[in-house]
Each structure stands twice: as C-alpha cells, then as structure tokens.
Motif scaffolding. Sequence first.
Motif, PDB file in Angstrom:
ATOM      1  N   ARG A  86       0.809  -1.217   0.000  1.00 17.31           N
ATOM      2  CA  ARG A  86       0.000   0.000   0.000  1.00 17.31           C
ATOM      3  C   ARG A  86       0.848   1.275   0.000  1.00 17.31           C
ATOM      4  N   VAL A  87       2.160   1.113  -0.180  1.00 17.81           N
ATOM      5  CA  VAL A  87       3.035   2.257  -0.391  1.00 17.81           C
ATOM      6  C   VAL A  87       3.737   2.118  -1.738  1.00 17.81           C
ATOM      7  N   ILE A  88       4.421   0.990  -1.955  1.00 20.72           N
ATOM      8  CA  ILE A  88       5.086   0.740  -3.239  1.00 20.72           C
ATOM      9  C   ILE A  88       4.191  -0.083  -4.158  1.00 20.72           C
ATOM     10  N   VAL A  89       3.495  -1.065  -3.597  1.00 21.74           N
ATOM     11  CA  VAL A  89       2.561  -1.864  -4.403  1.00 21.74           C
ATOM     12  C   VAL A  89       1.158  -1.765  -3.820  1.00 21.74           C
ATOM     13  N   ARG A  90       0.170  -1.751  -4.702  1.00 26.53           N
ATOM     14  CA  ARG A  90      -1.213  -1.882  -4.260  1.00 26.53           C
ATOM     15  C   ARG A  90      -1.376  -3.298  -3.696  1.00 26.53           C
ATOM     16  N   TRP A  91      -1.972  -3.409  -2.512  1.00 28.06           N
ATOM     17  CA  TRP A  91      -2.156  -4.739  -1.922  1.00 28.06           C
ATOM     18  C   TRP A  91      -3.542  -4.833  -1.307  1.00 28.06           C
ATOM     19  N   VAL A 132       1.835   1.280  -6.781  1.00 29.93           N
ATOM     20  CA  VAL A 132       1.067   2.477  -6.457  1.00 29.93           C
ATOM     21  C   VAL A 132       1.504   3.584  -7.421  1.00 29.93           C
ATOM     22  N   PRO A 133       0.571   4.226  -8.101  1.00 30.68           N
ATOM     23  CA  PRO A 133       0.943   5.230  -9.103  1.00 30.68           C
ATOM     24  C   PRO A 133       1.855   6.320  -8.533  1.00 30.68           C
ATOM     25  N   GLY A 134       2.920   6.591  -9.266  1.00 32.74           N
ATOM     26  CA  GLY A 134       3.825   7.674  -8.918  1.00 32.74           C
ATOM     27  C   GLY A 134       4.953   7.317  -7.987  1.00 32.74           C
ATOM     28  N   VAL A 135       4.826   6.246  -7.227  1.00 32.97           N
ATOM     29  CA  VAL A 135       5.848   5.938  -6.231  1.00 32.97           C
ATOM     30  C   VAL A 135       7.140   5.425  -6.866  1.00 32.97           C
ATOM     31  N   PRO A 136       7.104   4.499  -7.829  1.00 34.47           N
ATOM     32  CA  PRO A 136       8.371   4.093  -8.446  1.00 34.47           C
ATOM     33  C   PRO A 136       9.150   5.265  -9.039  1.00 34.47           C
ATOM     34  N   ALA A 137       8.460   6.256  -9.583  1.00 35.40           N
ATOM     35  CA  ALA A 137       9.148   7.428 -10.133  1.00 35.40           C
ATOM     36  C   ALA A 137       9.847   8.219  -9.031  1.00 35.40           C
ATOM     37  N   PHE A 166      10.651   7.688   7.481  1.00 43.45           N
ATOM     38  CA  PHE A 166       9.898   6.449   7.272  1.00 43.45           C
ATOM     39  C   PHE A 166       8.549   6.750   6.646  1.00 43.45           C
ATOM     40  N   ILE A 167       8.205   5.978   5.627  1.00 43.15           N
ATOM     41  CA  ILE A 167       6.938   6.123   4.899  1.00 43.15           C
ATOM     42  C   ILE A 167       6.132   4.844   5.092  1.00 43.15           C
ATOM     43  N   ASP A 168       4.935   4.968   5.651  1.00 40.39           N
ATOM     44  CA  ASP A 168       4.085   3.806   5.916  1.00 40.39           C
ATOM     45  C   ASP A 168       2.635   4.256   5.797  1.00 40.39           C
ATOM     46  N   ASP A 169       1.760   3.351   5.368  1.00 40.98           N
ATOM     47  CA  ASP A 169       0.354   3.719   5.212  1.00 40.98           C
ATOM     48  C   ASP A 169      -0.428   3.678   6.510  1.00 40.98           C
ATOM     49  N   LYS A 170       0.134   3.128   7.585  1.00 36.21           N
ATOM     50  CA  LYS A 170      -0.596   3.000   8.849  1.00 36.21           C
ATOM     51  C   LYS A 170      -0.059   3.984   9.877  1.00 36.21           C
ATOM     52  N   GLY A 185      12.328   8.426  17.549  1.00 36.97           N
ATOM     53  CA  GLY A 185      13.101   9.539  17.031  1.00 36.97           C
ATOM     54  C   GLY A 185      13.197   9.608  15.528  1.00 36.97           C
ATOM     55  N   TRP A 186      12.497   8.696  14.805  1.00 34.08           N
ATOM     56  CA  TRP A 186      12.487   8.747  13.360  1.00 34.08           C
ATOM     57  C   TRP A 186      11.582   9.898  12.889  1.00 34.08           C
ATOM     58  N   HIS A 187      11.807  10.345  11.669  1.00 33.65           N
ATOM     59  CA  HIS A 187      10.833  11.164  10.974  1.00 33.65           C
ATOM     60  C   HIS A 187       9.805  10.221  10.348  1.00 33.65           C
ATOM     61  N   GLY A 188       8.594  10.724  10.083  1.00 34.25           N
ATOM     62  CA  GLY A 188       7.574   9.835   9.527  1.00 34.25           C
ATOM     63  C   GLY A 188       6.595  10.543   8.625  1.00 34.25           C
ATOM     64  N   HIS A 189       6.047   9.774   7.702  1.00 32.51           N
ATOM     65  CA  HIS A 189       5.035  10.257   6.764  1.00 32.51           C
ATOM     66  C   HIS A 189       3.976   9.170   6.616  1.00 32.51           C
ATOM     67  N   VAL A 190       2.733   9.490   6.972  1.00 29.93           N
ATOM     68  CA  VAL A 190       1.630   8.545   6.765  1.00 29.93           C
ATOM     69  C   VAL A 190       1.208   8.652   5.297  1.00 29.93           C
ATOM     70  N   PHE A 191       1.445   7.588   4.556  1.00 28.85           N
ATOM     71  CA  PHE A 191       1.267   7.624   3.108  1.00 28.85           C
ATOM     72  C   PHE A 191      -0.201   7.589   2.715  1.00 28.85           C
ATOM     73  N   THR A 192      -0.570   8.510   1.812  1.00 33.76           N
ATOM     74  CA  THR A 192      -1.892   8.476   1.184  1.00 33.76           C
ATOM     75  C   THR A 192      -1.787   8.441  -0.333  1.00 33.76           C
ATOM     76  N   ASP A 193      -0.834   9.204  -0.888  1.00 31.58           N
ATOM     77  CA  ASP A 193      -0.670   9.249  -2.342  1.00 31.58           C
ATOM     78  C   ASP A 193       0.710   9.801  -2.665  1.00 31.58           C
ATOM     79  N   ALA A 194       1.128   9.619  -3.920  1.00 29.46           N
ATOM     80  CA  ALA A 194       2.480   9.990  -4.323  1.00 29.46           C
ATOM     81  C   ALA A 194       2.704  11.492  -4.276  1.00 29.46           C
ATOM     82  N   SER A 195       1.704  12.283  -4.624  1.00 31.34           N
ATOM     83  CA  SER A 195       1.913  13.730  -4.674  1.00 31.34           C
ATOM     84  C   SER A 195       2.166  14.302  -3.287  1.00 31.34           C
ATOM     85  N   SER A 196       1.443  13.820  -2.279  1.00 31.07           N
ATOM     86  CA  SER A 196       1.678  14.282  -0.905  1.00 31.07           C
ATOM     87  C   SER A 196       3.053  13.853  -0.422  1.00 31.07           C
TER      88      SER A 196
END
Length: 207
Positions: free
Chosen positions: A17-22, A93-98, A169-173, A184-195
């Motif tokens: 759900r970040v690199i591949v649709r699952w 997931v669209p845009g992520v491989p790029a 760190f990028i994760d959908d959850k 102490g990590w930085h984090g991004h809750v993944f929703t889409d490639a543009s964000s």
Amino acid sequence: MSDVRENPTAVVFDIGRVIVRWNFRYLFAKLIDDPAQLDWFLANVVTEEWHHQHDEGRPLAEMVPERIASYPDHADLITAYATRFPETYPENVPGVPAIITRLKARGVPLFGLSNFGADFWPEFIANEPALEGFRDIVVSGHEKVAKPDPAIYAVAEDRFGLPPGQLFFIDDKAENIAAAKARGWHGHVFTDASSLEADLAARGLLD
C-alpha cells in the motif's frame, strides 16, 4: 533518542500500500462472484488479521492446514491464498516508483521496513524492480516480529547503521509511523504519491 529536528538523510519505505497496491480483493474477487459472499469470506476466513500471523513469522505450513480445518468448505480458496498470493499485489502504487527513481538519482540511501511473510518474500523481491538498489530491507517474517512492535524498529536501526533522526519512514498505517516517531524517526503517513513528493521536497530529500 535522537532529536527529530535533525534533517533526515535516508528514506525507509514500507511496501504494501506504499510501493505496491495490496488487497486480498484483487485475488478473491476473481474466485467469488457474489459480493456478499466475498465480503463475508474476507471478514471471516482469509482476513488481514489472520494473515498478520504470517507477517509475524508463522509459516504457511502451519497456518493453511489449520485454517482449512476450521473452514473445510473453503479449502480451495484458502489454498489459493498460499499459491496465488502475488495476485493480491497486481501493480505499483501510481507515482511511487518514479519517486524512488529520483531518490536513487540523488544518491539518497534507501531502505525497506515491511510486514511481509517469509514464505511469500522470495517471489516478491525477485519480481519488484522498484526495490533494486535498496541498501537493506527488514522483513518482519524473517525477524519474527512485526510493526508496530518497537523491536522491529530496533532491528532496522542496527541493520541500517544510521541514527533514528536521520531516518524518514513512509508507511500507510498511522500506528506504524507513531511507533517510529517514538524512537526519534521522521515519519510520513502515506496516502498518495503527490503528498509524499511534497513532504520529501520540504525535507530536502527531493528537488
């Protein structure tokens, strides 16, 4: 704990759900025609909660026969879970491989941290070009501990050889990101490639 105000220098990707649709529906909608039956099956038989046992290190050789014993009328479908698992992640997931390609071009160190079953991993990694060039990937099924357990983040820190404050760190959850930030990590809750692209750029990881 490292100060999270430190600029991150490396990117850690979750996979599903970040690199591949699952989604189990990609497979089982081919095998169960009735929508109500499909919903029931995914809520009761092959569920993400049950599958999580495999992410935590339990082998399919134990899980599948046990599940068939509980749901013998669905033996063929449960077997399909084990034999046709790649059909649950049919595309990127669209845009992520790029984005990954751009990060590689900038020389940003890339890592993976994924809840993924050990039995399913070899076929996946052999057929996912987006992960080529990743310096290391921590797989929960190999470690026998899964996100958001703090222990798997400790394994990642040791393997990656970087302080927590340098890891983005990028994760959908959200709970998995919260566990990373607690260390102490930085984090991004993944929703889409543009964000994601915007966040990486804001942190100086992408132009």
